[in-house]
Scaffold this motif. Structure first.
Motif, short mmCIF file in Angstrom:
data_model
loop_
_atom_site.label_atom_id
_atom_site.label_comp_id
_atom_site.label_asym_id
_atom_site.label_seq_id
_atom_site.Cartn_x
_atom_site.Cartn_y
_atom_site.Cartn_z
N ARG A 1 -41.53 -20.13 27.49
CA ARG A 1 -41.65 -21.55 27.79
C ARG A 1 -42.55 -21.73 29.01
N LYS B 1 -31.76 -31.51 39.45
CA LYS B 1 -30.97 -31.49 38.20
C LYS B 1 -31.14 -30.17 37.44
N VAL C 1 -29.89 -25.91 37.30
CA VAL C 1 -28.83 -24.95 37.63
C VAL C 1 -29.49 -23.66 38.08
N LEU D 1 -36.43 -28.10 25.54
CA LEU D 1 -35.62 -26.90 25.75
C LEU D 1 -34.81 -26.57 24.50
N SER D 2 -34.34 -25.32 24.43
CA SER D 2 -33.51 -24.91 23.30
C SER D 2 -32.76 -23.66 23.68
N PHE E 1 -27.70 -20.22 21.39
CA PHE E 1 -26.26 -20.48 21.47
C PHE E 1 -25.96 -21.93 21.08
N PHE F 1 -25.13 -26.96 31.07
CA PHE F 1 -25.09 -26.11 32.27
C PHE F 1 -25.23 -24.63 31.88
N LEU F 2 -24.40 -24.20 30.94
CA LEU F 2 -24.36 -22.78 30.58
C LEU F 2 -25.62 -22.32 29.87
N ARG F 3 -26.15 -23.13 28.98
CA ARG F 3 -27.17 -22.66 28.05
C ARG F 3 -28.58 -23.15 28.34
N LEU F 4 -28.69 -24.32 28.97
CA LEU F 4 -30.03 -24.86 29.24
C LEU F 4 -30.34 -24.88 30.73
N LYS F 5 -29.31 -24.71 31.57
CA LYS F 5 -29.48 -24.70 33.04
C LYS F 5 -29.96 -26.04 33.56
N ILE F 6 -29.52 -27.10 32.89
CA ILE F 6 -29.85 -28.45 33.37
C ILE F 6 -28.57 -29.21 33.70
N VAL F 7 -28.72 -30.19 34.60
CA VAL F 7 -27.60 -31.03 35.03
C VAL F 7 -27.72 -32.36 34.30
#
Lengths: 319, 319
Positions: free
Chosen positions: A14, A271, A273, B19-20, B23, B267-273
């Protein structure tokens, strides 16, 4: 090699954006641009190096499968690249690696072998798998193709920073063995010579900062014991150190508390993580402004694979 | 108008990536692409509409300043656009808006006027400021320039989804008054007619889903009382509803618990808030797969302005 890696990564890795916030500029005391590699596939830049290494192998070698040791991010990068190429991967991970990283590596189809950091040698375990299964080791940083893959972050920074009008200043990179730091430094040497790379490390694990200062490879007294698990490498690599030594500015050393504060600010303002080890460069940009010169600074947020409990700790203490 | 807005936004709004995660594909039961507008300036897509509206005004009008009512995301979008244009902004916000949104709006230089949702009329308060100070109201959704600005999300989706090989399927959009939903629908009608927009809303505030079903404007019985504060609009707009009615597929209604679960997975899979209201479309994609057809689905994560306590709640319950 970095340009060739970028071509092989095109359409697979990406292209992460550059983020910013006026609130963070104020904390940093200058303009701050953040390259969020936590948004990369598998949650860290390591996917780039894994893909670059596997895609550069001849097909017979690749078919037999690959091997890696990693506390988690390189593990996932190699596992995902192996899965996409349809070849087996064995990943040797310390038993105290974050559970999220172990689980994800398994879910990406890799065979995970856990070892005890204190009592076992990952190299011995790895050698066994190399011999018995004909696997090829993908080193986390001391491999030219891996360095080239990580260097694609530098190509993107050169282009994106120029579009933002930033052509000089420091580029802070969270640094373990120096694969990303060295790759970005090589890319910027060619494409944005006004940008200088500087490694960021946690207190007690500042082998690269000390090595750059003394001019020779220095080691850390310990290999675990920091929340910044992603970047606790014992010493700079044989291939990476000469690159770092030639191209990088002085290292910046941050505290664990600063890493947690940077994670909280990245949550609030960008925003995104970020994991503790992935927040070292951002922490350096935000809280070590007196060690930085220039009107703008760029920080690479290298990964976001953090267990929820650690992230909650950062928010409860600092958000 | 959307193309013109895109030109005015170029170099000012951020082009967010798609994003993708494998999971998330597994949870969704199909390929899932996420457009993270939480990474936009001010933490939500609303910056696009705010910028589009201000940049379209004649200079004399703009100089006198702008006015907006908002629970927080439109507030920040208009405040940031006004600050960048060097003009004053008055923002009328409910006193129960998330503290982070109130603080950020003030920090972006706007004058914030708080009102009581139950006992006061924001329109009356706004009218007072319009008259006495000559401010121009920037409506949150029932304004052609605002709709055009939000529609730039659709132009990007059309291009980015095609690059991923996705040219047909549902595009789920968190929906309040319908500015973003309508703008994206218009952009996709022109640029990617195989993609169909569908609004996502929380239980109890599904005015758009019910309006699309009945063919006439339906209202919500309440205007507060959900954690999805960003999208609790009383009814679809006068300008937006005819667009939605002509172009959108059936709405999808999600629970608060599903919004929190989607936040934890992002949070877990894309690391975005992502904030609760910004997670409605993602929740629909993940947990309402039986209401969706096709091999791929796109969800817009519309905002990330969530108080730490709410985010911790999502992680503690679901991560």
């Amino acid at each position: 090699m970095i340009e060739a890696a970028a071509q092989r990564l095109d359409g697979h890795a990406r292209k992460t954006p550059l983020l910013s916030s006026p609130f963070l500029d104020e904390v940093a005391g200058r303009r701050l641009l953040v390259k969020p590699e936590c948004l990369q596939h598998t949650g860290s830049f390591k996917f780039r190096g894994g893909w670059a290494a596997l895609s550069a192998m001849d097909e017979d070698t690749r078919k037999r499968g690959v091997l890696a040791y990693s506390s988690g991010n390189h593990a996932q990068g190699v596992a995902a690249a192996a899965q996409a190429h349809g070849v087996p991967a064995v990943i040797i991970m310390p038993s105290d690696a974050p559970q999220l990283k172990i689980d994800n590596t398994r879910a990406l189809g890799a065979e995970v072998v856990l070892y005890d950091r204190a009592g076992e040698s990952r190299e011995e375990i790895g050698a066994h798998y190399e011999k018995t299964r004909g696997l090829t080791l993908v080193k986390p940083y001391d491999d030219p193709q891996v360095i080239a893959g990580q260097g694609t972050v530098g190509l993107e920074i050169a282009e994106q920073a120029a579009a933002e009008g930033v052509t000089s200043g420091d580029v802070l990179v969270c640094c373990g063995g120096g694969g990303l730091t060295g790759g970005v430094a090589l890319a910027l040497e060619a494409r944005a010579p006004g940008l200088r790379v500087r490694p960021a490390e946690p207190e007690g694990f500042d082998d690269v900062a000390r090595s750059l200062s003394s001019g020779q490879v220095e080691s850390n007294p310990a290999t675990s014991g920091s929340i910044c698990d992603a970047i606790l490498t014992p010493a700079p690599g044989e291939i990476t150190f000469p690159i770092l030594s030639r191209l990088c500015g002085p290292g910046i050393v941050i505290t664990e508390d600063e890493a947690l504060r940077a994670m909280a600010l990245a949550f609030l303002r960008l925003k995104i993580v970020v994991e503790p080890g992935g927040a070292a460069a951002l922490a350096a940009a935000l809280f070590h402004g007196d060690e930085i010169q220039g009107d703008a600074v760029i920080a690479v947020a290298t990964g976001g694979n953090v267990d929820p409990a650690m992230f909650i700790r950062a928010l409860e203490q600092h958000a």
